[in-house]
Design a protein around this motif. Structure first.
Motif, PDB file in Angstrom:
ATOM      1  N   ARG A   1       0.781  -1.236   0.000  1.00  0.00           N
ATOM      2  CA  ARG A   1       0.000   0.000   0.000  1.00  0.00           C
ATOM      3  C   ARG A   1       0.811   1.283   0.000  1.00  0.00           C
ATOM      4  N   GLY A   2       2.126   1.195   0.164  1.00  0.00           N
ATOM      5  CA  GLY A   2       2.890   2.435   0.241  1.00  0.00           C
ATOM      6  C   GLY A   2       2.817   3.026   1.642  1.00  0.00           C
ATOM      7  N   PRO A   3       3.457   4.174   1.842  1.00  0.00           N
ATOM      8  CA  PRO A   3       3.659   4.707   3.186  1.00  0.00           C
ATOM      9  C   PRO A   3       2.470   5.425   3.809  1.00  0.00           C
ATOM     10  N   GLY A   4       1.425   5.701   3.038  1.00  0.00           N
ATOM     11  CA  GLY A   4       0.355   6.556   3.556  1.00  0.00           C
ATOM     12  C   GLY A   4      -0.227   6.094   4.871  1.00  0.00           C
ATOM     13  N   GLU A   5      -0.514   4.773   4.984  1.00  0.00           N
ATOM     14  CA  GLU A   5      -1.172   4.262   6.184  1.00  0.00           C
ATOM     15  C   GLU A   5      -0.281   4.390   7.409  1.00  0.00           C
ATOM     16  N   PHE A   6       1.030   4.138   7.221  1.00  0.00           N
ATOM     17  CA  PHE A   6       1.938   4.221   8.352  1.00  0.00           C
ATOM     18  C   PHE A   6       2.083   5.661   8.830  1.00  0.00           C
ATOM     19  N   MET A   7       1.985   6.583   7.874  1.00  0.00           N
ATOM     20  CA  MET A   7       2.081   7.987   8.232  1.00  0.00           C
ATOM     21  C   MET A   7       0.956   8.381   9.168  1.00  0.00           C
ATOM     22  N   GLY A   8      -0.207   7.702   9.020  1.00  0.00           N
ATOM     23  CA  GLY A   8      -1.344   8.063   9.832  1.00  0.00           C
ATOM     24  C   GLY A   8      -1.654   9.541   9.673  1.00  0.00           C
ATOM     25  N   ALA A   9      -1.983  10.173  10.765  1.00  0.00           N
ATOM     26  CA  ALA A   9      -2.416  11.570  10.687  1.00  0.00           C
ATOM     27  C   ALA A   9      -1.271  12.526  10.411  1.00  0.00           C
ATOM     28  N   ARG A  10      -0.029  12.034  10.389  1.00  0.00           N
ATOM     29  CA  ARG A  10       1.067  12.935  10.038  1.00  0.00           C
ATOM     30  C   ARG A  10       0.844  13.521   8.656  1.00  0.00           C
ATOM     31  N   GLN A  11       0.303  12.707   7.763  1.00  0.00           N
ATOM     32  CA  GLN A  11       0.102  13.236   6.417  1.00  0.00           C
ATOM     33  C   GLN A  11      -1.137  14.127   6.351  1.00  0.00           C
ATOM     34  N   SER A  12      -2.027  13.994   7.363  1.00  0.00           N
ATOM     35  CA  SER A  12      -3.212  14.851   7.445  1.00  0.00           C
ATOM     36  C   SER A  12      -3.924  14.971   6.105  1.00  0.00           C
ATOM     37  N   GLY A  13      -4.074  13.851   5.428  1.00  0.00           N
ATOM     38  CA  GLY A  13      -4.822  13.838   4.178  1.00  0.00           C
ATOM     39  C   GLY A  13      -4.008  14.209   2.957  1.00  0.00           C
ATOM     40  N   ALA A  14      -2.745  14.570   3.108  1.00  0.00           N
ATOM     41  CA  ALA A  14      -1.946  14.964   1.944  1.00  0.00           C
ATOM     42  C   ALA A  14      -0.610  14.236   2.004  1.00  0.00           C
ATOM     43  N   GLU A  15      -0.308  13.473   0.984  1.00  0.00           N
ATOM     44  CA  GLU A  15       0.953  12.737   0.982  1.00  0.00           C
ATOM     45  C   GLU A  15       2.125  13.698   0.925  1.00  0.00           C
ATOM     46  N   LEU A  16       3.106  13.440   1.784  1.00  0.00           N
ATOM     47  CA  LEU A  16       4.268  14.316   1.818  1.00  0.00           C
ATOM     48  C   LEU A  16       5.255  13.967   0.708  1.00  0.00           C
ATOM     49  N   LEU A  17       5.252  12.731   0.255  1.00  0.00           N
ATOM     50  CA  LEU A  17       6.118  12.347  -0.856  1.00  0.00           C
ATOM     51  C   LEU A  17       5.245  11.997  -2.059  1.00  0.00           C
ATOM     52  N   ARG A  18       5.318  12.814  -3.091  1.00  0.00           N
ATOM     53  CA  ARG A  18       4.504  12.565  -4.287  1.00  0.00           C
ATOM     54  C   ARG A  18       5.279  11.782  -5.334  1.00  0.00           C
ATOM     55  N   PHE A  19       6.585  11.945  -5.376  1.00  0.00           N
ATOM     56  CA  PHE A  19       7.371  11.392  -6.477  1.00  0.00           C
ATOM     57  C   PHE A  19       8.322  10.276  -6.039  1.00  0.00           C
ATOM     58  N   ALA A  20       8.948  10.431  -4.881  1.00  0.00           N
ATOM     59  CA  ALA A  20       9.952   9.461  -4.445  1.00  0.00           C
ATOM     60  C   ALA A  20       9.288   8.187  -3.941  1.00  0.00           C
ATOM     61  N   ASP A  21       9.966   7.071  -4.122  1.00  0.00           N
ATOM     62  CA  ASP A  21       9.505   5.771  -3.650  1.00  0.00           C
ATOM     63  C   ASP A  21      10.520   5.270  -2.622  1.00  0.00           C
ATOM     64  N   LEU A  22      10.030   4.994  -1.418  1.00  0.00           N
ATOM     65  CA  LEU A  22      10.931   4.675  -0.317  1.00  0.00           C
ATOM     66  C   LEU A  22      11.782   3.442  -0.585  1.00  0.00           C
ATOM     67  N   GLN A  23      11.192   2.447  -1.271  1.00  0.00           N
ATOM     68  CA  GLN A  23      11.931   1.212  -1.511  1.00  0.00           C
ATOM     69  C   GLN A  23      12.969   1.406  -2.615  1.00  0.00           C
ATOM     70  N   GLU A  24      12.515   2.000  -3.728  1.00  0.00           N
ATOM     71  CA  GLU A  24      13.389   2.092  -4.906  1.00  0.00           C
ATOM     72  C   GLU A  24      14.427   3.204  -4.809  1.00  0.00           C
ATOM     73  N   ASP A  25      14.133   4.237  -4.048  1.00  0.00           N
ATOM     74  CA  ASP A  25      14.984   5.428  -4.062  1.00  0.00           C
ATOM     75  C   ASP A  25      15.811   5.574  -2.794  1.00  0.00           C
ATOM     76  N   SER A  26      16.200   4.436  -2.202  1.00  0.00           N
ATOM     77  CA  SER A  26      16.953   4.506  -0.942  1.00  0.00           C
ATOM     78  C   SER A  26      18.303   5.204  -1.123  1.00  0.00           C
ATOM     79  N   ALA A  27      18.921   5.049  -2.299  1.00  0.00           N
ATOM     80  CA  ALA A  27      20.218   5.716  -2.525  1.00  0.00           C
ATOM     81  C   ALA A  27      20.040   7.238  -2.523  1.00  0.00           C
ATOM     82  N   LEU A  28      18.960   7.723  -3.163  1.00  0.00           N
ATOM     83  CA  LEU A  28      18.686   9.165  -3.167  1.00  0.00           C
ATOM     84  C   LEU A  28      18.349   9.650  -1.755  1.00  0.00           C
ATOM     85  N   LEU A  29      17.634   8.816  -0.991  1.00  0.00           N
ATOM     86  CA  LEU A  29      17.288   9.177   0.380  1.00  0.00           C
ATOM     87  C   LEU A  29      18.554   9.330   1.224  1.00  0.00           C
ATOM     88  N   GLN A  30      19.498   8.401   1.053  1.00  0.00           N
ATOM     89  CA  GLN A  30      20.759   8.479   1.808  1.00  0.00           C
ATOM     90  C   GLN A  30      21.530   9.739   1.433  1.00  0.00           C
TER      91      GLN A  30
END
Length: 683
Positions: free
Chosen positions: A620-649
């Motif tokens: 499902r992606g990160p939205g559910e884990f974010m819970g109310a932190r995202q407050s209805g709006a995804e904070l990451l629109r383009f990056a993918d946590l699994q695929e873009d770990s090198a960019l995240l680092q």
């Protein structure tokens, strides 16, 4: 002289309203509204060379155009490009279409070629009238996410003009951007208008360097925001809470009827070290269902109370809050601690008594639901705030609890708890400003739960199994799904199941628990089940968290395909809490979607909450884990946590350097990408 009338306000058009609804308010919003896919209008395919199933663009002269009255009215237009003829079939059309698509006109059409009874055809092609030799598009045509009131042509024009005006200048120092990535303006121009030779596969899977630049920028803004929040918090002051040797903390440890696991001892020490510092603790305590988070919270509260400060514990539901309250009274009242109870159902004089106890400091610990953060609730000296199932609370609610400390010069320490373990990549991204403690060990004596998946056609066999279990003294949960669209339907579902099981289990007590029941009635039903006097409890998801009945050894979850994976795991955790072997039955109604199959397969294969969390993130992606932190709006629109770990680092390494040496650039970066959403990361 008469006063001039104000100029009339021009009404917004439907497309303008639709753009506002999509959040496309600024030029930068439009520039960052990227295509879902592309259409190739840069080349023409001769009709004779077009193959069935291909999506092609052809151009030809209309040789025939007429309306046919078959089973439905259709506009049939035949074109010829010199190599072959092609039929265009319009099932929905306006008189203007018939007028413009007259014989002799030249038209350029695009759509999927089909083999038809009258030769090859395109049903409902896109088309435009052209002159012979009219130039073709020089880049791929973007297809944007949109709504019915916002036509693609309008949106393309709006994006095109916004790209010219948007502030896309380079904010970051040249050495900060990975060498292989293009400039931001160049990347966006490419993604909105790729050249004909661009590799569509790299655009669609977001691996193209232009996509990588956007992902890097977004991750960097997010990491900068987290780091800023962390540094701002480090500048805040909190009471330094140190428990003295032989004090309340040690007394509670000695009084407990069990020994802490090694994991519990480790996280208690981590929390105690945080509480002793004059900076506010901001710690997430995560542990699988049944790992013993409540006792860790009680020991943390004991440290705060021993130092002369109050503690508040807030839970999302009254059932869970009451479960905590009952445990904490048993553990703490014999040690001389006054525990207050504050929920929406506490009214009148009883409520005022609790409010007075919190305000005067007579109540060292206040346990409750959202009622704890109401304006009328004040504390004499709030030193520690504990939030259970933190993802169920909104940003504003968490901030409100932190502001309950009367002295504005100090902040209370904050301990958040979650039975939904956070995968490491997610913790690095959305919870980078939190210290995370993990209880990764279950208390001894817990038996593994066997999970079985059955189609609803096996329902009668499952009911027969329940009869056997109840006959030998076991207790059973039967969970009905919460159907958000219709509380009435939800209630009907639970009520019918209750009637069915009552009839099948004559002579046995079958209870019903749902969200619409008055609190006192809910408490009475739970007391009956907890005491063992009730054999079967039919419930909606109000029993999802916190309910602890060791004798319950069988759970049936009806329509299991309607639940999220973490919710299924939470529900399953209500059984297997004693020494008896326990079973969880997942009943599903087919056919299952791929996501539904993945969820049920994961449940059958593992009991490990961390593995469940990892698979849930994949599904499902990160939205559910974010819970109310995202407050209805995804904070990451383009990056993918699994695929873009090198960019995240890379973004994590760069963020502190930017904040230290280029603070103005860091501020502009956060503003450009997150705007007001940066506030969601601070709670």
């Amino acid at each position: 002289m008469p006063e001039a009338l104000p100029a009339p306000v021009k009404a917004k058009s439907a497309p303008q309203k639709a753009m506002e609804k999509l959040g496309l308010l600024r030029d930068i919003d439009l520039a960052l509204h990227l295509p879902l896919r592309y259409e190739d209008e840069t080349r023409l395919t001769p009709i004779a060379e077009a193959r069935d199933g291909d999506t092609v663009q052809c151009e030809g002269e209309i040789v025939e155009s007429h309306i046919e009255l078959r089973s439905r009215r259709q506009l049939l237009v035949r074109i010829d490009d010199g190599s072959a003829q092609l039929l265009l079939r319009f099932l929905h059309f306006y008189p203007s279409h018939q007028k413009s698509l007259a014989a002799g006109a030249r038209v350029r059409v695009r759509g999927e070629i089909r083999g038809g009874f009258f030769g090859r055809e395109i049903v409902h092609p896109t088309f435009k009238l052209v002159n012979e030799g009219a130039p073709l598009a020089d880049s791929l045509t973007p297809v944007y996410p949109t709504s019915a009131a916002l036509p693609q042509a309008y949106l393309r024009k709006a994006v095109g003009s916004a790209l010219q005006r948007a502030p896309l200048e380079e904010i970051l120092p040249e050495q900060a951007v990975p060498r292989q990535l293009p400039a931001l303006r160049e990347a966006l121009m490419f993604l909105h208008h790729p050249p004909p030779q661009a590799r569509l596969s790299m655009l669609e899977d977001h691996s193209h360097p232009a996509w990588q630049r956007l992902k890097f920028e977004e991750l960097l803004a997010q990491q900068l925001s987290q780091l800023q929040a962390q540094r701002e918090r480090a500048r805040l002051r909190a009471p330094a809470l140190r428990g003295r040797r032989g004090g309340l903390h040690e007394q509670l440890l000695a009084a407990l009827p069990f020994t802490l696991t090694g994991a519990q001892q480790r996280v208690c020490e981590e929390i105690a070290q945080d509480l002793a510092r004059p900076q506010p603790m901001h710690r997430l305590l995560q542990g699988d269902v049944g790992s013993g988070k409540t006792v860790v919270a009680a020991l943390a509260a004991a440290v705060a109370m021993a130092a002369g400060w109050q503690c508040a514990l807030m839970a999302p539901t009254e059932i869970l809050a009451e479960q905590h309250f009952r445990k904490l009274i048993v553990w703490l009242e014999p040690l001389g601690i006054t525990v207050a109870w504050l929920t929406g159902s506490v009214k009148g004089k009883a409520r005022q008594k609790m409010l007075d106890a919190a305000a005067s400091g007579a109540a060292q610990l206040v346990v409750g639901t959202h009622a704890v953060i109401e304006d009328k609730v004040s504390f004499a000296k709030l030193g520690l705030a504990i939030i259970d199932e933190q993802h169920r609370f909104g940003v504003a609610q968490r901030l409100a609890l932190r502001k309950k400390l009367a002295s504005q010069a100090l902040e209370p320490h904050l301990l958040m708890m979650s039975a939904t373990p956070i995968p490491r990549t997610l913790a690095m991204t959305y919870f980078a400003d939190l210290d995370v403690s993990t209880i990764d060990e279950l208390p001894p004596g817990r038996t593994p739960i066997v999970t079985k998946v059955f189609a609803d056609s096996k329902r009668l066999e499952v009911v027969a199994k329940i009869a056997d279990e109840v006959a030998r003294g076991a207790q059973v949960y039967w969970v009905c799904p919460l159907i958000e669209e219709s509380e009435t339907l939800d209630l009907k579902n639970a009520t019918e199941t209750h009637a069915e099981l009552s009839a099948a289990l004559a002579g046995k007590s079958v209870g019903l628990l749902h969200g619409r029941m008055p609190p006192a009635e809910k408490a009475a039903v739970m007391a009956e089940f907890s005491s063992g006097r009730m054999s079967v409890l039919v419930a909606t998801t109000v029993i999802e968290v916190g309910v602890d009945v060791p004798n319950a050894s069988l759970m049936v979850i009806e329509h299991a395909e309607r639940f999220g994976l973490s919710q299924l795991h939470q529900l399953r955790g209500r059984v297997g809490r004693g020494a008896v072997a326990s079973v969880c039955v997942l009943l599903y109604t087919g056919p299952l979607s791929d996501t539904g199959k993945s969820r049920l397969k994961a449940m059958a294969e593992t009991n490990d909450g961390f593995e469940i969390a990892r698979r849930d993130l994949d599904i499902r992606g990160p939205g559910e884990f974010m819970g109310a932190r995202q407050s209805g709006a995804e904070l990451l629109r383009f990056a993918d946590l699994q695929e873009d770990s090198a960019l995240l680092q890379a973004a994590r390494r760069l963020a502190p350097e930017l904040l230290d040496h280029h603070p103005a650039a860091a501020r502009r970066q956060v503003e450009r990408w997150l705007g007001s959403k940066a506030e969601f990361l601070k709670a």
